[in-house]
Design an enzyme around this catalytic site. Structure first.
Site: not given
Length: 325
Positions: A63, A65, A67-68, A142, A212, A271
């Site tokens: 996805h 976001h 941090d990914h 999410h 997530d 995570h």
């Protein structure tokens, strides 16, 4: 056979001991490997894990976001600067392709190799990446559209049928070797087809890596044949109750109860929120999983390495210890 090297196991932000999300998957003893997610700093982790960007076959982004995915552009650029020429398959939300195009335009980034982009939303059937591995995708829940990726590794072993060879009185040596390699031979005036003297045994194993997700049960159907689930356990349940539903993450309890309900064989938790990065915090995650799940599980640390064999057995190859039940 699937081998997993964790490059980042933190949620949201990196800490001194955990980077943000990144996971390397090697398969069937090939030099090729797959990257799932690429948080900021992932290319440093790749170097430290002694993985080669030249052998990176595909990247799967769960996805959008940061941090990914914030490390994606840097590692693509580095692969180009290392003179990569072979294409990379990039499976991700459509927004990632748009981001890449804009980044190339505004930063004068030139990639000397093709990107084969696949919008994950269109991946409605498994993608056969090569002869040994296929990839599929599963919708999660999410704050933004999020996916889990399934990886099915298939390995075919060919053995000579010794009984048949002895009946034909074919001597050991080069003729046996040629047949083993799939070549037909001539013996005593007759043609011997390799397919008639070979026993083929095909085995496969399937693992799912989740992005997530605050509804683990969405993976119920996908997990029917799964040998391993890698899933976020961002919080313990008590902290999730305080934080509330807004972040849309899973607790250790939620994932453990789901794993128990489907009789999952193997679970790796990852995570983790930064509040759990000391030994006491990790222990609390482990204790909560053990309370609700009685299968084999681990809590991943950065650079942990695990192997899932063709029989669906999970072993830890490097770093850390399995949590005692």
């Amino acid at each position: 056979m699937l081998q997993f090297t964790f490059l980042g196991t933190s949620s949201g932000v990196p800490t001194l001991t955990r980077n943000v999300s990144g996971l390397a998957i090697n398969y069937c003893k090939s030099k090729d490997w797959i990257l799932v997610d690429a948080g900021e700093g992932t290319q440093h982790r790749i170097q430290q894990a002694k993985l080669s960007l030249q052998h990176l076959k595909a990247i799967c982004i769960t996805h959008v976001h940061g941090d990914h995915c914030y490390g994606l552009m840097g590692l693509l650029a580095s692969a180009g600067m290392n003179a990569r020429k072979d294409p990379i398959t990039l499976i991700a939300p459509k927004e990632i392709q748009q981001w890449l195009e804009v980044t190339c335009q505004f930063t004068e980034l030139f990639l000397p190799y093709p990107i084969h982009f696949i919008d994950v939303n269109t991946l409605t059937s498994p993608l056969q990446l090569d002869a040994h591995i296929s990839i599929d995708a599963h919708h999660l829940h999410h704050r933004v559209t999020s996916y889990a990726y399934g990886f099915k590794a298939t390995q075919t072993q060919r053995k000579l049928n010794i009984e048949v060879l002895n009946q034909l009185k074919i001597p050991k040596g080069k003729l046996w070797g040629d047949l083993q390699q799939g070549q037909n031979i001539e013996w005593n005036g007759q043609s011997i087809l390799s397919q008639d003297v070979l026993i083929q045994n095909t085995q496969s194993v399937y693992a799912i890596v989740g992005g997530d997700n605050d509804q683990p049960e969405l993976l119920s159907n996908a997990c029917q044949d799964v040998a391993l689930l890698i899933h976020e356990t961002t919080y313990t349940q008590s902290i999730l109750d305080k934080v509330g539903a807004g972040p849309m993450h899973s607790s250790a309890k939620m994932v453990a109860e789901f794993a128990e309900s489907i009789q999952l064989s193997n679970l790796i938790a990852t995570h983790l929120s930064a509040r759990y990065h000391d030994a006491q915090g990790v222990q609390s995650i482990g204790d909560e999983i053990a309370q609700y799940y009685h299968g084999n599980f681990y809590i991943a640390d950065d650079f942990d390495q695990y192997e899932l064999n063709m029989h669906g057995e999970l072993t830890q190859l490097r770093s850390g210890k399995p949590w005692e039940k």
